[in-house]
Design a protein around this motif. Structure first.
Motif, PDB file in Angstrom:
ATOM      1  N   GLN A 179       0.812  -1.224   0.000  1.00 30.17           N
ATOM      2  CA  GLN A 179       0.000   0.000   0.000  1.00 30.17           C
ATOM      3  C   GLN A 179       0.845   1.274   0.000  1.00 30.17           C
ATOM      4  O   GLN A 179       0.346   2.339  -0.341  1.00 30.17           O
ATOM      5  CB  GLN A 179      -0.977  -0.006   1.161  1.00 30.17           C
ATOM      6  N   VAL A 232      -0.957   4.737  -1.181  1.00 27.37           N
ATOM      7  CA  VAL A 232      -1.636   5.563  -0.160  1.00 27.37           C
ATOM      8  C   VAL A 232      -1.282   7.034  -0.322  1.00 27.37           C
ATOM      9  O   VAL A 232      -0.115   7.386  -0.452  1.00 27.37           O
ATOM     10  CB  VAL A 232      -1.271   5.076   1.265  1.00 27.37           C
ATOM     11  N   SER A 260      -6.574   3.181   4.474  1.00 28.30           N
ATOM     12  CA  SER A 260      -5.355   2.365   4.382  1.00 28.30           C
ATOM     13  C   SER A 260      -5.264   1.446   5.599  1.00 28.30           C
ATOM     14  O   SER A 260      -5.935   1.668   6.606  1.00 28.30           O
ATOM     15  CB  SER A 260      -4.130   3.281   4.324  1.00 28.30           C
TER      16      SER A 260
END
Ligand code: SF4
Length: 504
Positions: free
Chosen positions: A429, A433, A456
């Motif tokens: 991520q 993000v 997230s």
């Protein structure tokens, strides 16, 4: 570009709704108001859950003995001078209604709110034989002018704001009406008064039918149903066959549950009990009264272990107001007469051809808010899961979804695999993000991220936080009084699976 008329899937219709700023604001505003009203009314009631259980038991008992109570109701109603008809299909119910209208040489029918007549598309059928059908519930009147169908069980025009309503009513008035609710309601009131006086037939639905006396009971807030049932010389009531309750004592429970669940009112403004046509001693009322008891797919649910409880529904709309999906997309996206969680289950259950409707079971987050809101505790979320399973078993599922679900099951079935995937997710991520959320509009994230942001993964997962907490607890135990410590240790050991009521 697809329009409301051409969109054929739930996804397409939902997308249209999500792009309609007015609709989203109007639906959000009203569902929140209704939901808060219900919350407050049920809290003030004191023992709401006991009454929900009473309501559920009444409905379970009635539906388990539906043939007995229907028979009792029909016999009592006939003894009261009512013509009772049974319609197995939608076509039969329409035919019966049109025959009465033709025999009476009716030119116009005034209607109070009825979801069954929506189900039968009765307005359209009446108009096809030259009979004007006029909706007299304010919300129904508005959507009739707009040429639309109801988007909520109890607030049909929930998707419209007062400016849109003012535009519609101004066209009808032939002059500009200010977007002021009392001016708009005043115009409709005056207009409908004339229609009530001219109408040949009054047509209603039925909230509850009381088997012990053959009476029908209507709940409403505007007084229009009273006009519909007292002014015209002929009355036709169309009721779903499950509307029965055994006695007036049972009505007390329903009259407590329904208005509180629907709008947060302690009592509905008008509750009318009607037991037959006008007698000589009565000042008003119809000379001739018909009740058409409609099956139209309902008996398919009788004896079905997955769906029979659907017949317990008292059409309060609370599940719609509680549903996070309905609150975003409104009712038209569901595509059937009934919307929200109850519609997502009822529509496929009423149809023999489930393939056409199987997609709407996906319009749910399965959070169970509908069950929590339901005054008769219908487990709609379980039914939605069953519908999804049935969709797969009948070969209507899609391959990607099936593979995805198998992968999900494999990961969730092993804590090691789950922990591994979370670690991988946290690493991955980092690439996507931005400002605390994932905003990528690609692949499977496109639909979700077009209208919101995917949160997230947190730095520390719940499991990691729980582990730390447990360590701290063990450490802290040393400081405790020996008696308290031994009890706390027992709890911690329970967590380890060494006894006690662990939740590990
Ligand atoms: S399912 Fe329950 S909450 Fe939903 S409309 Fe029916 S009675 Fe009300």
């Amino acid at each position: 570009m697809k329009t409301a008329g051409t969109a054929s899937t739930v996804k397409e219709r939902a997308e249209l709704a999500l792009n309609d700023e007015f609709l989203r604001k109007a639906v959000k505003f009203t569902t929140e108001r209704l939901r808060n009203g219900k919350k407050q009314a049920s809290a003030e009631h004191g023992n709401w859950d006991d009454w929900r259980e009473r309501g559920r038991q009444i409905r379970l008992h009635t539906i388990a003995h539906l043939d007995y109570y229907l028979n009792m109701f029909a016999n009592q109603a006939r003894a009261n001078g009512v013509h009772v008809h049974f319609a197995e299909t939608s076509a039969e119910a329409v035919k019966l209604s049109l025959e009465i209208a033709q025999r009476k040489q009716a030119k116009s029918v005034v209607k109070s709110k009825s979801m069954v007549t929506e189900e039968l598309h009765l307005n359209h059928e009446l108009e096809s034989i030259g009979v004007e059908a006029i909706e007299t519930d304010l919300g129904e009147y508005i959507i009739q002018l707009a040429g639309e169908t109801p988007s909520h069980i109890i607030i049909p025009a929930i998707h419209k704001n007062r400016y849109q309503v003012a535009d519609l009513l101004s066209q009808e008035a032939g002059e500009t009406l200010a977007p002021d609710t009392s001016i708009l309601a005043g115009f409709v009131r005056k207009k409908l008064r004339e229609k009530f006086l001219e109408a040949d037939i009054g047509m209603t639905g039925c909230n509850f039918a009381i088997a012990e006396t053959g009476s029908m009971v209507l709940f409403e807030n505007e007084g229009n149903a009273r006009m519909v049932t007292t002014v015209p010389k002929t009355q036709i009531t169309l009721m779903g066959m499950e509307r029965i309750i055994p006695s007036w004592a049972d009505l007390e429970v329903m009259a407590t549950l329904l208005p509180r669940s629907a709008t947060g009112q302690k009592l509905t403004v008008y509750m009318s009990g009607i037991t037959g046509p006008r007698r000589e001693v009565d000042a008003d009322g119809p000379d001739e009264m018909h009740i058409i008891i409609v099956d139209n797919g309902r008996s398919l649910q009788l004896g079905d272990p997955e769906f029979q409880e659907l017949l317990n529904c008292i059409r309060c709309g609370a599940c719609l107001n509680a549903c996070p999906v309905y609150r975003h997309i409104g009712g038209h996206a569901y595509g059937g007469t009934y919307s929200g969680p109850i519609g997502a289950v009822l529509t496929p259950a009423l149809q023999k051809n489930v393939a056409e409707w199987d997609d709407i079971a996906n319009a749910s987050s399965l959070c169970g808010a509908c069950y929590e809101a339901c005054p008769v505790k219908i487990p709609l979320h379980d039914m939605l899961i069953y519908l999804r399973r049935r969709k797969q078993e009948q070969g209507h599922g899609n391959a990607a979804e099936s593979i995805g679900m198998k992968g999900f099951a494999a990961v969730m079935g092993s804590s090691k695999r789950y922990a591994g995937l979370v670690k991988l997710g946290k690493l991955g991520q980092k690439l996507v993000v931005r400002d605390g959320g994932i905003r990528l509009k690609l692949g499977p994230l496109k639909g979700w991220n077009t209208y919101r942001v995917t949160p997230s993964l947190p730095k520390k997962s719940f499991r990691e936080q729980w582990g730390t907490l447990e360590q701290e607890l063990r450490h802290g135990l040393k400081e405790l009084d020996p008696d308290v410590r031994s009890r706390m240790e027992a709890i911690v050991q329970g967590r380890d699976g060494k006894g006690g009521n662990g939740h590990g």
